[in-house]
Design a protein around this motif. Structure first.
Motif, PDB file in Angstrom:
ATOM      1  N   LEU A  89     -97.868  98.763  61.776  1.00 34.97           N
ATOM      2  CA  LEU A  89     -96.590  99.157  62.372  1.00 34.97           C
ATOM      3  C   LEU A  89     -96.444 100.670  62.374  1.00 34.97           C
ATOM      4  O   LEU A  89     -96.060 101.265  63.385  1.00 34.97           O
ATOM      5  N   MET A  90     -96.754 101.316  61.261  1.00 34.58           N
ATOM      6  CA  MET A  90     -96.626 102.769  61.183  1.00 34.58           C
ATOM      7  C   MET A  90     -97.580 103.466  62.156  1.00 34.58           C
ATOM      8  O   MET A  90     -97.231 104.477  62.767  1.00 34.58           O
ATOM      9  N   ALA A  91     -98.771 102.915  62.334  1.00 33.28           N
ATOM     10  CA  ALA A  91     -99.723 103.496  63.285  1.00 33.28           C
ATOM     11  C   ALA A  91     -99.194 103.391  64.709  1.00 33.28           C
ATOM     12  O   ALA A  91     -99.258 104.354  65.486  1.00 33.28           O
ATOM     13  N   ILE A  92     -98.630 102.236  65.055  1.00 39.08           N
ATOM     14  CA  ILE A  92     -98.082 102.040  66.403  1.00 39.08           C
ATOM     15  C   ILE A  92     -96.898 102.974  66.630  1.00 39.08           C
ATOM     16  O   ILE A  92     -96.808 103.641  67.664  1.00 39.08           O
ATOM     17  N   LEU A  93     -95.996 103.028  65.656  1.00 38.73           N
ATOM     18  CA  LEU A  93     -94.820 103.889  65.805  1.00 38.73           C
ATOM     19  C   LEU A  93     -95.212 105.362  65.862  1.00 38.73           C
ATOM     20  O   LEU A  93     -94.607 106.145  66.601  1.00 38.73           O
ATOM     21  N   GLY A  94     -96.236 105.740  65.100  1.00 34.88           N
ATOM     22  CA  GLY A  94     -96.726 107.115  65.152  1.00 34.88           C
ATOM     23  C   GLY A  94     -97.291 107.453  66.522  1.00 34.88           C
ATOM     24  O   GLY A  94     -97.036 108.528  67.065  1.00 34.88           O
ATOM     25  N   THR A  95     -98.032 106.523  67.102  1.00 31.57           N
ATOM     26  CA  THR A  95     -98.590 106.722  68.445  1.00 31.57           C
ATOM     27  C   THR A  95     -97.478 106.856  69.475  1.00 31.57           C
ATOM     28  O   THR A  95     -97.521 107.733  70.344  1.00 31.57           O
TER      29      THR A  95
ATOM     30  N   SER B 291     -94.404 107.813  68.937  1.00 33.10           N
ATOM     31  CA  SER B 291     -93.709 109.074  68.690  1.00 33.10           C
ATOM     32  C   SER B 291     -94.483 110.249  69.283  1.00 33.10           C
ATOM     33  O   SER B 291     -93.901 111.125  69.930  1.00 33.10           O
ATOM     34  N   ASN B 292     -95.799 110.239  69.076  1.00 35.10           N
ATOM     35  CA  ASN B 292     -96.636 111.309  69.638  1.00 35.10           C
ATOM     36  C   ASN B 292     -96.607 111.295  71.161  1.00 35.10           C
ATOM     37  O   ASN B 292     -96.538 112.346  71.805  1.00 35.10           O
ATOM     38  N   ALA B 293     -96.657 110.099  71.748  1.00 37.36           N
ATOM     39  CA  ALA B 293     -96.621 109.989  73.206  1.00 37.36           C
ATOM     40  C   ALA B 293     -95.289 110.492  73.746  1.00 37.36           C
ATOM     41  O   ALA B 293     -95.245 111.199  74.762  1.00 37.36           O
ATOM     42  N   ALA B 294     -94.197 110.161  73.072  1.00 36.72           N
ATOM     43  CA  ALA B 294     -92.873 110.631  73.506  1.00 36.72           C
ATOM     44  C   ALA B 294     -92.795 112.140  73.399  1.00 36.72           C
ATOM     45  O   ALA B 294     -92.266 112.806  74.299  1.00 36.72           O
ATOM     46  N   TYR B 295     -93.347 112.689  72.337  1.00 34.49           N
ATOM     47  CA  TYR B 295     -93.334 114.144  72.162  1.00 34.49           C
ATOM     48  C   TYR B 295     -94.153 114.821  73.258  1.00 34.49           C
ATOM     49  O   TYR B 295     -93.701 115.800  73.867  1.00 34.49           O
ATOM     50  N   GLU B 296     -95.349 114.284  73.516  1.00 33.49           N
ATOM     51  CA  GLU B 296     -96.205 114.857  74.557  1.00 33.49           C
ATOM     52  C   GLU B 296     -95.563 114.757  75.938  1.00 33.49           C
ATOM     53  O   GLU B 296     -95.754 115.631  76.778  1.00 33.49           O
ATOM     54  N   ALA B 297     -94.811 113.699  76.165  1.00 30.76           N
ATOM     55  CA  ALA B 297     -94.142 113.527  77.455  1.00 30.76           C
ATOM     56  C   ALA B 297     -92.892 114.389  77.558  1.00 30.76           C
ATOM     57  O   ALA B 297     -92.273 114.455  78.615  1.00 30.76           O
ATOM     58  N   GLY B 298     -92.531 115.016  76.458  1.00 28.84           N
ATOM     59  CA  GLY B 298     -91.359 115.885  76.478  1.00 28.84           C
ATOM     60  C   GLY B 298     -90.052 115.152  76.259  1.00 28.84           C
ATOM     61  O   GLY B 298     -88.989 115.742  76.366  1.00 28.84           O
ATOM     62  N   ILE B 299     -90.139 113.875  75.948  1.00 25.71           N
ATOM     63  CA  ILE B 299     -88.915 113.090  75.769  1.00 25.71           C
ATOM     64  C   ILE B 299     -88.104 113.605  74.605  1.00 25.71           C
ATOM     65  O   ILE B 299     -86.884 113.723  74.685  1.00 25.71           O
ATOM     66  N   SER B 300     -88.765 113.944  73.525  1.00 23.14           N
ATOM     67  CA  SER B 300     -88.035 114.381  72.340  1.00 23.14           C
ATOM     68  C   SER B 300     -87.607 115.850  72.433  1.00 23.14           C
ATOM     69  O   SER B 300     -86.809 116.310  71.653  1.00 23.14           O
ATOM     70  N   ARG B 301     -88.128 116.580  73.399  1.00 22.08           N
ATOM     71  CA  ARG B 301     -87.814 118.002  73.501  1.00 22.08           C
ATOM     72  C   ARG B 301     -86.615 118.292  74.390  1.00 22.08           C
ATOM     73  O   ARG B 301     -85.938 119.281  74.198  1.00 22.08           O
TER      74      ARG B 301
END
Length: 105
Positions: A73-79, A81-91
């Motif tokens: 679960l943590m690996a999936i959520l980490g992935t 989160s990283n994808a959202a960050y790279e897509a600029g969603i979190s920014r």
């Protein structure tokens, strides 16, 4: 089956639901499963405090199984989160200024 074993088995079922919801990016199901799991954990803590629970081979096996699911679960959520960050969603956050104008942060 004792209460601790039952609660651990239920936690494993709910953790699997969390993994499946995370894979589908189903936020509502993930949140619901997380709340159910928190309730089960609370019940397990009460059980642990009210009774002298000794680690048995079955409880150790269930605990290991739950830990492995948590790692997935943590690996999936980490992935995600990283994808959202790279897509600029979190920014990028849309807010209103004190003059009522829309601004992106």
């Amino acid at each position: 089956m004792n209460t601790a074993e039952y609660l651990l088995r239920r936690m494993i079922e709910v953790a699997e639901e969390q993994v499946n919801a995370a894979k589908k990016i189903d936020i509502k199901t993930l949140q619901d499963a997380t709340e159910r799991r928190q309730d089960l954990l609370f019940q397990l803590e009460i059980e642990r405090e009210s009774q002298d629970i000794h680690p048995t081979p079955i409880l150790q096996e269930l605990s290991s199984e739950l830990q492995a699911i948590d790692e997935r679960l943590m690996a999936i959520l980490g992935t995600l989160s990283n994808a959202a960050y790279e897509a600029g969603i979190s920014r990028r956050v849309t807010t209103y200024s004190n003059t009522g104008e829309i601004k992106r942060q």
